[in-house]
Design a protein around this motif. Sequence first.
Motif, mmCIF file in Angstrom:
data_model
loop_
_atom_site.group_PDB
_atom_site.id
_atom_site.type_symbol
_atom_site.label_atom_id
_atom_site.label_comp_id
_atom_site.label_asym_id
_atom_site.label_seq_id
_atom_site.Cartn_x
_atom_site.Cartn_y
_atom_site.Cartn_z
ATOM 1 N N PRO A 193 0.819 -1.228 0.000
ATOM 2 C CA PRO A 193 0.000 0.000 0.000
ATOM 3 C C PRO A 193 0.848 1.271 0.000
ATOM 4 O O PRO A 193 0.307 2.374 -0.119
ATOM 5 C CB PRO A 193 -0.776 -0.120 1.313
ATOM 6 N N LYS A 194 2.170 1.115 0.136
ATOM 7 C CA LYS A 194 3.019 2.303 0.268
ATOM 8 C C LYS A 194 3.479 2.792 -1.096
ATOM 9 O O LYS A 194 4.257 2.124 -1.786
ATOM 10 C CB LYS A 194 4.228 1.951 1.133
ATOM 11 N N HIS A 195 3.004 3.970 -1.496
ATOM 12 C CA HIS A 195 3.377 4.534 -2.795
ATOM 13 C C HIS A 195 4.637 5.360 -2.614
ATOM 14 O O HIS A 195 4.597 6.399 -1.966
ATOM 15 C CB HIS A 195 2.244 5.392 -3.342
ATOM 16 N N SER A 219 14.402 12.479 4.177
ATOM 17 C CA SER A 219 14.568 11.035 4.322
ATOM 18 C C SER A 219 13.265 10.337 3.974
ATOM 19 O O SER A 219 12.189 10.836 4.290
ATOM 20 C CB SER A 219 14.906 10.642 5.750
ATOM 21 N N GLY A 220 13.392 9.215 3.318
ATOM 22 C CA GLY A 220 12.224 8.392 3.029
ATOM 23 C C GLY A 220 11.349 8.923 1.907
ATOM 24 O O GLY A 220 10.204 8.496 1.742
ATOM 25 N N THR A 221 11.870 9.857 1.089
ATOM 26 C CA THR A 221 11.046 10.415 0.008
ATOM 27 C C THR A 221 11.213 9.639 -1.300
ATOM 28 O O THR A 221 10.592 9.986 -2.302
ATOM 29 C CB THR A 221 11.400 11.903 -0.242
ATOM 30 N N GLY A 222 12.063 8.608 -1.310
ATOM 31 C CA GLY A 222 12.179 7.756 -2.501
ATOM 32 C C GLY A 222 13.450 7.944 -3.312
ATOM 33 O O GLY A 222 13.557 7.438 -4.432
ATOM 34 N N LYS A 223 14.445 8.611 -2.745
ATOM 35 C CA LYS A 223 15.663 8.913 -3.508
ATOM 36 C C LYS A 223 16.437 7.633 -3.860
ATOM 37 O O LYS A 223 16.823 7.424 -5.006
ATOM 38 C CB LYS A 223 16.546 9.883 -2.711
ATOM 39 N N SER A 224 16.672 6.797 -2.841
ATOM 40 C CA SER A 224 17.422 5.566 -3.117
ATOM 41 C C SER A 224 16.599 4.607 -3.980
ATOM 42 O O SER A 224 17.160 3.934 -4.863
ATOM 43 C CB SER A 224 17.825 4.872 -1.807
ATOM 44 N N VAL A 225 15.302 4.575 -3.751
ATOM 45 C CA VAL A 225 14.432 3.716 -4.574
ATOM 46 C C VAL A 225 14.512 4.140 -6.049
ATOM 47 O O VAL A 225 14.573 3.298 -6.949
ATOM 48 C CB VAL A 225 12.973 3.749 -4.048
ATOM 49 N N MET A 226 14.569 5.441 -6.296
ATOM 50 C CA MET A 226 14.699 5.938 -7.667
ATOM 51 C C MET A 226 15.980 5.400 -8.328
ATOM 52 O O MET A 226 15.937 4.884 -9.455
ATOM 53 C CB MET A 226 14.722 7.469 -7.655
HETATM 54 N N1 LIG Z 1 12.525 -2.975 -0.631
HETATM 55 C C1 LIG Z 1 11.627 -2.223 0.022
HETATM 56 N N2 LIG Z 1 10.495 -2.751 0.532
HETATM 57 C C2 LIG Z 1 9.571 -1.997 1.151
HETATM 58 N N3 LIG Z 1 9.696 -0.680 1.363
HETATM 59 C C3 LIG Z 1 10.810 -0.074 0.892
HETATM 60 C C4 LIG Z 1 11.828 -0.821 0.200
HETATM 61 N N4 LIG Z 1 12.816 0.035 -0.150
HETATM 62 C C5 LIG Z 1 12.420 1.255 0.295
HETATM 63 N N5 LIG Z 1 11.217 1.187 0.913
HETATM 64 C C6 LIG Z 1 10.476 2.325 1.503
HETATM 65 O O1 LIG Z 1 10.383 3.345 0.523
HETATM 66 C C7 LIG Z 1 10.513 4.623 1.128
HETATM 67 C C8 LIG Z 1 11.598 5.414 0.434
HETATM 68 O O2 LIG Z 1 12.863 4.789 0.692
HETATM 69 P P1 LIG Z 1 14.228 5.380 0.160
HETATM 70 O O3 LIG Z 1 14.167 5.596 -1.296
HETATM 71 O O4 LIG Z 1 15.287 4.461 0.655
HETATM 72 O O5 LIG Z 1 14.290 6.778 0.917
HETATM 73 P P2 LIG Z 1 15.412 7.914 0.799
HETATM 74 O O6 LIG Z 1 14.777 9.057 0.079
HETATM 75 O O7 LIG Z 1 15.715 8.289 2.220
HETATM 76 O O8 LIG Z 1 16.603 7.333 0.080
HETATM 77 C C9 LIG Z 1 10.776 4.384 2.603
HETATM 78 O O9 LIG Z 1 9.570 4.547 3.309
HETATM 79 C C10 LIG Z 1 11.240 2.958 2.647
HETATM 80 O O10 LIG Z 1 10.894 2.361 3.869
#
Ligand SMILES: Nc1ncnc2c1ncn2[C@@H]1O[C@H](COP(=O)(O)OP(=O)(O)O)[C@@H](O)[C@H]1O
Length: 254
Positions: free
Chosen positions: A14-16, A37-44
């Motif tokens: 459910p987490k967008h 923190s937690g805004t999606g930078k590493s996920v990007m």
């Molecule tokens: N593999 C994953 N499974 C579930 N949630 C994730 C995963 N990777 C990141 N998240 C969630 O996605 C959100 C963004 O994470 P991240 O991109 O690491 O943040 P940041 O901007 O600090 O780098 C956070 O709430 C994190 O908990």
Amino acid sequence: MHIELENVRKSFGPKHVLNGLSLKVEKGKSLVVIGGSGTGKSVMLKCILGILQPDSGSIKIAGENAVGLRGEARDKFLARFGMLFQGGALFDSISVWENVAFGLMQGRHTPRAKAREIAMEKLVLVGLSADVGKLYPAELSGGMQKRVGLARAIAADPEIIFFDEPTTGLDPIMADVINNLIVDCVKRLGATTISITHDMASARKIADDIAMIYKGEIIWQGPAKMIDRSGNPYVDQFILGRADGPIKMDVLKA
Ligand SMILES: Nc1ncnc2c1ncn2[C@@H]1O[C@H](COP(=O)(O)OP(=O)(O)O)[C@@H](O)[C@H]1O
Ligand SMILES: [Mg+2]
């Protein structure tokens, strides 16, 4: 465009996390992405590298699709990138030079002796003496570990480099040293870079362009010199580090 993301979405249940994120980086330019923190930078970054699979949207490198690559196509794709991970992420059980040479030996099958020679050259480039190559990561200070991470990121002369919070955890002087090294190394290679930081001094030093991410979207992108005149209240709150403004911390809402 060297790197182009269009309308990228990524959710975990459910987490967008990424909500239609779009950005562009021209060849040879340095984009710094700022945001909380937690805004999606590493996920990007993980979506670009294919470590995570976006749910929708397009990611192109030099005009070629980067989503869903497998096998040899993926290996070839990854060979174009260097990466300095958040926290350094060195392997504890192998020596410093083996860390630097890891991608050369594993990914590119460079002979060990040649890989060692390249690793030693890169260590010198980041201001470490070749002697450091024989040590283990645990024997190094935080600043030295970052240098080793940087040497590893540039080891294969990549065309694109990602820096994920390269100065987090360093004192301001060491952070500036690392920023200068990043700028020098990137210039030398002519690489295209995306760097993530929440440190504005670093952003100003490294960036050609700055983009701000908020709730999984890029809400402003422009030349670094325009950051103080963005006219965007989210950007202003972030760069001035104010608790009051349109960005509400989730902890305060709870
Ligand atoms: N593999 C994953 N499974 C579930 N949630 C994730 C995963 N990777 C990141 N998240 C969630 O996605 C959100 C963004 O994470 P991240 O991109 O690491 O943040 P940041 O901007 O600090 O780098 C956070 O709430 C994190 O908990
Ligand atoms: Mg992160």
